[in-house]
Design a protein around this motif. Sequence first.
Motif, PDB file in Angstrom:
ATOM      1  N   ASN A   1      -8.529   1.071  -4.492  1.00 14.50           N
ATOM      2  CA  ASN A   1      -8.009   2.490  -4.107  1.00 14.50           C
ATOM      3  C   ASN A   1      -6.764   2.879  -4.893  1.00 14.50           C
ATOM      4  OD1 ASN A   1     -10.537   3.042  -2.670  1.00 14.50           O
ATOM      5  ND2 ASN A   1      -9.560   1.512  -1.122  1.00 14.50           N
ATOM      6  N   ASN A   2      -6.213   2.126  -5.881  1.00  6.68           N
ATOM      7  CA  ASN A   2      -5.217   2.342  -6.632  1.00  6.68           C
ATOM      8  C   ASN A   2      -5.574   3.524  -7.619  1.00  6.68           C
ATOM      9  OD1 ASN A   2      -3.365   0.267  -5.286  1.00  6.68           O
ATOM     10  ND2 ASN A   2      -5.084  -0.942  -6.063  1.00  6.68           N
ATOM     11  N   THR A   3      -4.331   4.437  -7.956  1.00  5.05           N
ATOM     12  CA  THR A   3      -4.819   5.510  -8.836  1.00  5.05           C
ATOM     13  C   THR A   3      -3.756   5.486  -9.970  1.00  5.05           C
ATOM     14  OG1 THR A   3      -5.874   6.849  -6.824  1.00  5.05           O
ATOM     15  CG2 THR A   3      -5.347   7.989  -9.020  1.00  5.05           C
ATOM     16  N   SER A   4      -4.181   5.737 -11.101  1.00  5.22           N
ATOM     17  CA  SER A   4      -3.164   5.942 -12.223  1.00  5.22           C
ATOM     18  C   SER A   4      -3.658   7.302 -12.848  1.00  5.22           C
ATOM     19  CB  SER A   4      -3.314   4.707 -13.290  1.00  5.22           C
ATOM     20  OG  SER A   4      -2.428   5.047 -14.317  1.00  5.22           O
ATOM     21  N   SER A   5      -2.755   8.025 -13.292  1.00  5.57           N
ATOM     22  CA  SER A   5      -2.930   9.278 -14.029  1.00  5.57           C
ATOM     23  C   SER A   5      -3.336   9.180 -15.435  1.00  5.57           C
ATOM     24  CB  SER A   5      -1.900  10.713 -13.712  1.00  5.57           C
ATOM     25  OG  SER A   5      -0.529   9.886 -14.009  1.00  5.57           O
ATOM     26  N   SER A   6      -2.574   7.971 -16.066  1.00  2.70           N
ATOM     27  CA  SER A   6      -2.682   8.033 -17.546  1.00  2.70           C
ATOM     28  C   SER A   6      -2.666   6.467 -17.988  1.00  2.70           C
ATOM     29  CB  SER A   6      -1.397   8.549 -17.978  1.00  2.70           C
ATOM     30  OG  SER A   6      -0.311   7.829 -17.611  1.00  2.70           O
TER      31      SER A   6
ATOM     32  N   SER B   1       0.698  -1.095  -0.021  1.00  5.55           N
ATOM     33  CA  SER B   1      -0.239  -0.028   0.092  1.00  5.55           C
ATOM     34  C   SER B   1       0.852   1.278  -0.108  1.00  5.55           C
ATOM     35  CB  SER B   1      -1.013   0.050   1.162  1.00  5.55           C
ATOM     36  OG  SER B   1      -0.215   0.158   2.459  1.00  5.55           O
ATOM     37  N   GLY B   2       0.412   2.236  -0.554  1.00  3.24           N
ATOM     38  CA  GLY B   2       0.898   3.626  -0.573  1.00  3.24           C
ATOM     39  C   GLY B   2       2.285   3.966  -1.528  1.00  3.24           C
ATOM     40  N   ASN B   3       2.456   3.030  -2.160  1.00  5.51           N
ATOM     41  CA  ASN B   3       3.823   2.829  -2.990  1.00  5.51           C
ATOM     42  C   ASN B   3       3.596   3.734  -4.329  1.00  5.51           C
ATOM     43  OD1 ASN B   3       5.557   1.056  -1.113  1.00  5.51           O
ATOM     44  ND2 ASN B   3       3.540  -0.079  -1.771  1.00  5.51           N
ATOM     45  N   SER B   4       4.661   4.094  -4.716  1.00 12.77           N
ATOM     46  CA  SER B   4       4.414   4.688  -6.118  1.00 12.77           C
ATOM     47  C   SER B   4       5.653   4.603  -7.087  1.00 12.77           C
ATOM     48  CB  SER B   4       4.194   6.234  -5.839  1.00 12.77           C
ATOM     49  OG  SER B   4       5.485   6.960  -5.183  1.00 12.77           O
ATOM     50  N   ALA B   5       5.381   4.872  -8.347  1.00 11.16           N
ATOM     51  CA  ALA B   5       6.412   4.495  -9.562  1.00 11.16           C
ATOM     52  C   ALA B   5       5.621   4.962 -10.859  1.00 11.16           C
ATOM     53  CB  ALA B   5       6.767   3.437  -9.705  1.00 11.16           C
TER      54      ALA B   5
ATOM     55  N   GLY C   1      -4.232   1.451  -2.504  1.00  9.45           N
ATOM     56  CA  GLY C   1      -3.685   2.875  -2.466  1.00  9.45           C
ATOM     57  C   GLY C   1      -2.278   3.123  -2.987  1.00  9.45           C
ATOM     58  N   ASN C   2      -1.785   2.781  -4.105  1.00  9.12           N
ATOM     59  CA  ASN C   2      -0.596   2.808  -4.695  1.00  9.12           C
ATOM     60  C   ASN C   2      -0.956   3.779  -5.831  1.00  9.12           C
ATOM     61  OD1 ASN C   2       0.969   0.586  -3.343  1.00  9.12           O
ATOM     62  ND2 ASN C   2      -0.731  -0.593  -4.024  1.00  9.12           N
ATOM     63  N   GLN C   3       0.062   4.365  -6.348  1.00 12.64           N
ATOM     64  CA  GLN C   3      -0.102   5.586  -7.454  1.00 12.64           C
ATOM     65  C   GLN C   3       0.795   5.329  -8.598  1.00 12.64           C
ATOM     66  OE1 GLN C   3      -0.113   9.456  -5.767  1.00 12.64           O
ATOM     67  NE2 GLN C   3      -2.090   9.013  -4.434  1.00 12.64           N
TER      68      GLN C   3
END
Length: 360
Positions: free
Chosen positions: A142-147, A88-92, A116-118
Amino acid sequence: GIRLGNNNLNDVNASLELVNSVVTGNEAAGDPGFFGFAYGGGLFLQHNAGQRVVIANSTISNNQSAMSGGGLRVDGSGETLIFSSTISGNSAPSGGGVVHTPLNTTIHIVNSTVDGNQSSGTAGIRVNNVAPAVIINSTVSNNTSSSDTGGVTSGGGQLTFINSIVADNSGNTQNDLSATNVVGSPLPSAVTSVSSLFETVPTGLGISDGDANGNIVGQDPQLEGLADNGGSAQTNAIAAGSPAQDAGSNSAVISLSEATFGFDLNNDGDTNDTITQPSQLPFDQRGEGGDRLFNNGTIDIGAFEVQSEVDDTAPTVTASQSFNYGENQAANFAIGNVAATDAVGVTGFAIIAGNESNFF
């Protein structure tokens, strides 16, 4: 973070068992243009065939990668098991939570939560090449991708879902699930699902609400936020009455060899068993106190098993009860206690309207 590999980016003859551990706050910040050294914020795994990685009862959280695999990236050709753990809460930029890339080697994600990863790419789980992933009784939310896709993406690898939730994710192209070939067309052969719940599924993947495999599509699983619900890692509880409750398959075909992973999956004190159906795993992600077959019932979908029954029957009022009271009583005067029975247990009962005679 943790790296299982060497400076030449070759696989190594080494195994890793990470149990009851927390991997948090790490950053793979090397130059993304220099191949490999910005991979895997929490873990970068390059274990040879015949070796294994087991991550159990652990948390991988709030790690970052400048390139791929914020939580972890698996490049090695050995076996990988994520069991009863939370990522959870990781990003790349690619694969905020998990990236799995090796050819023909399966990653198993069992009784686990990816939340909750992004990422600007796939935020939850991404499998590349022809790298298979089997996701059993897990929750991806609840994971979120911008593209790209918020939840789970196959870039050609085989995805298999058993009793799993993929919901409440947010993406620019797809919210919860995608599988495409190299030219971006849907790749239905890359996804198999049994008794799983997807809030959204793109057309062309062969998964539909109420299909022959018992999948649920388009319904809200009523997930609660990531919280300490018991066990070694945080989980997303489902509300009693969720469409995921009692909607899984006890007997779906799976194959988890304890000997392959060197790990006791069914809590019987040895590593000699092969788990062939979900009901042989006694607990949900939390372990003891989270019985999978609560009240000898049907498994819930997802990493969390509700430990209470839904009271969906009306109470039965005991017949021929009578009450005496004087005239001219004040409003809301209590005239007596009504006796009633219920299969689960009456917690409250009130008469809100009626006549002086023939009330029942």
